[in-house]
Motif scaffolding. Structure first.
Motif, short mmCIF file in Angstrom:
data_model
loop_
_atom_site.label_atom_id
_atom_site.label_comp_id
_atom_site.label_asym_id
_atom_site.label_seq_id
_atom_site.Cartn_x
_atom_site.Cartn_y
_atom_site.Cartn_z
N ALA A 96 36.52 45.83 43.41
CA ALA A 96 37.87 46.24 43.79
C ALA A 96 38.61 45.01 44.29
N GLN A 97 39.91 45.14 44.47
CA GLN A 97 40.68 44.00 44.96
C GLN A 97 40.20 43.54 46.33
N PRO A 98 40.09 42.25 46.53
CA PRO A 98 40.27 41.17 45.57
C PRO A 98 39.06 41.04 44.64
N PHE A 99 39.30 41.09 43.32
CA PHE A 99 38.22 41.03 42.34
C PHE A 99 37.59 39.64 42.32
N TRP A 100 36.28 39.59 42.00
CA TRP A 100 35.54 38.34 41.99
C TRP A 100 35.12 37.97 40.57
N GLY A 129 45.25 39.93 44.45
CA GLY A 129 44.41 40.73 43.56
C GLY A 129 43.05 40.13 43.28
N TYR A 130 42.91 38.80 43.49
CA TYR A 130 41.67 38.12 43.13
C TYR A 130 41.22 37.22 44.27
N GLY A 131 39.88 37.10 44.40
CA GLY A 131 39.31 36.28 45.46
C GLY A 131 38.53 35.10 44.91
N SER A 132 38.10 34.21 45.80
CA SER A 132 37.47 32.96 45.39
C SER A 132 35.96 33.05 45.27
N ILE A 187 28.69 34.27 46.08
CA ILE A 187 28.94 33.01 46.76
C ILE A 187 30.39 32.61 46.52
N PHE A 188 30.88 31.70 47.35
CA PHE A 188 32.27 31.30 47.19
C PHE A 188 32.36 30.02 46.35
N VAL A 189 33.49 29.88 45.69
CA VAL A 189 33.76 28.68 44.89
C VAL A 189 34.30 27.60 45.81
#
Length: 455
Positions: free
Chosen positions: A229-233, A313-316, A330-332
């Motif tokens: 769901a938002q924020p999509f990964w 809408g999107y995550g990192s 994990i995060f970018v």
């Protein structure tokens, strides 16, 4: 019944029997043995969906009664944290818990708190008189092992701290991290769980000296690739209506327009035509949350951009779990330059996350049937790798539906991803030797005038 892709700009071509097909299925006859990754496996895998929770929501201490009981004496550090009196005997039973909850409410306590390995604590607000505490003690269930404490906090002060922490206005970058806050009655402190560095939390610590305890924690929504769901990964499962079919693909990474900072999510351009509405694919292959609409498409880097109607809408993050039900991610943190011999990971929605794939050709071009290409050496080949000496070729291969997935390396701690590229397809020769195809991240950014979203 076989599902097919009807995208007029791209036709599936297979030269061998991929997982999920039978020998009776027709096999197309391309001249160069290219196999794309947009196939829909007919053998569905049933997957459990994670329970959605708000990633940055406060895990506030509840006044509700727990359903389990505890029977341990307070530690010396807990005793030193605030004035207390303890009645030792046995752990409260369910009837006792109900009575204790009523007692807590009637005396305007901060709450009744219980943890595994410690006795329940009934915390009274700062300023509670000795006579009031004595009344509470006298009304305890007979023989129950309960610690009565007078806190340094009032109820309004606890509420104030909880509101401040979760508002995340005390640092301009605080909203990039997860925060949870709860009152620890044993230590008589507000505990903040977060993955934010000390530089981010310093204003918070300075605002409440001695009253807070920060504990390193990952505070994240409990979702998987099939319940996003938002924020999509990145790495989430995608599906859309295309003609009479419903092709599968994977999301890549979140990027932003260099001028407007508008956020987009990438996937492979051979997946969906322009203006297609794309959805998260559920575990049963049904349509889940709307992920976005394809608004830009490049036939030079086999990459397209999806956009939502919201600014967040999107995550990192990218999913990095190796099973269908894994919620790991994990995060970018940055971009990885590609070169021959570099070992990379790929995280698709069908084969999931797998690593140890060496790049064997860092200047690669390909055009699939139709007009979708990776031109001018903007792609690379990466091998399956493995542990079987001397060929080292028993590693995992990507599958149909992994197209668009992030290809990355890890930092030395294994907690952050550096994006090398996006997965596109497979090259398989007549001897069934398969190599996976990626497009370089830096070429995607240049081609589409976007940049990566990192933290």
């Amino acid at each position: 019944m076989k599902e097919t892709i009807s995208d007029p700009e791209y036709r599936l071509e297979e030269c061998f029997q991929p997982r999920g097909r039978t020998a009776a299925d027709p096999v197309l006859d391309p001249p160069l043995f290219w196999k794309d990754e947009n196939l829909i496996p007919e053998q569905r895998r049933m997957r459990l969906a994670g329970v959605l929770v708000a990633g940055a929501a406060a895990l506030v201490a509840s006044l509700a009664v727990p359903t389990s009981s505890f029977a341990a004496t307070p530690t010396s550090s807990s005793m030193a944290a605030a004035s207390s009196s303890t009645v030792h005997s046995k752990a409260p039973n369910q009837v006792n818990w109900k009575d204790l909850a009523k007692l807590s409410t009637s005396h305007h306590a901060l709450g009744l708190f219980g943890r595994d390995g410690s006795s329940p604590v009934l915390a009274l607000p700062v300023g509670t008189s000795a006579s009031e505490k004595a009344k509470v003690k006298a009304q305890l269930p007979a023989g129950a092992d309960v610690t009565i404490k007078t806190s340094r906090f009032s109820e309004s002060k606890l509420d104030q701290i909880q509101t401040k922490v979760t508002a995340r206005k005390w640092n301009s970058d605080a909203d990039k991290y997860g925060f949870a806050v709860e009152y620890d009655a044993g230590a008589d402190k507000m505990v903040v769980h977060t993955d934010a560095p000390a530089s981010i939390t310093k204003p918070l610590r300075d605002a409440y000296p001695g009253a807070l305890e920060l504990r390193p924690s990952r505070v994240v929504p409990q979702v998987d690739r099939f319940s996003d769901a938002q924020p999509f990964w990145g790495g989430t499962a995608l599906i859309a209506h295309v003609g009479n079919g419903a092709p599968w693909c994977s999301s890549g990474i979140t990027v932003k327009n260099r001028v407007t900072d508008h956020l987009y999510m990438t996937t492979a351009a051979h997946c969906f035509p322009t203006l297609t509405h794309v959805y998260n694919r559920r575990a049963d292959a049904s349509f889940g949350n709307w992920t976005g609409q394809v608004v830009q498409r490049s036939s030079n880097t086999d990459t397209e951009l999806m956009s939502t109607s919201t600014p967040v809408g999107y995550g990192s993050d990218i999913f990095d779990g190796g099973t269908s039900t894994s919620t790991s991610h994990i995060f970018v943190h940055g971009i990885q330059t590609t070169y021959d011999g570099l070992k990379v990971c790929v995280s698709g929605s069908v084969s999931y996350n797998h690593c140890g794939h060496p790049i064997s050709n860092d200047h690669f071009s390909v055009c699939y049937s139709g007009n979708i290409c990776i031109r001018d050496g903007k792609g690379f080949l990466y091998d399956r790798g493995g542990t079987n000496w001397p060929t080292y070729n028993n590693g995992t291969l990507t599958q149909g539906g992994d197209s668009g997935a992030p290809i990355y390396t890890l930092d030395t701690t294994g907690s952050a991803a550096y994006i090398a590229g996006l997965h596109s397809g497979i090259q398989e020769d007549a001897c069934c030797t398969a190599k996976m195809i990626g497009v370089k991240a830096i070429e995607v950014f240049a081609d589409l005038a976007v940049g990566p979203v990192t933290r």
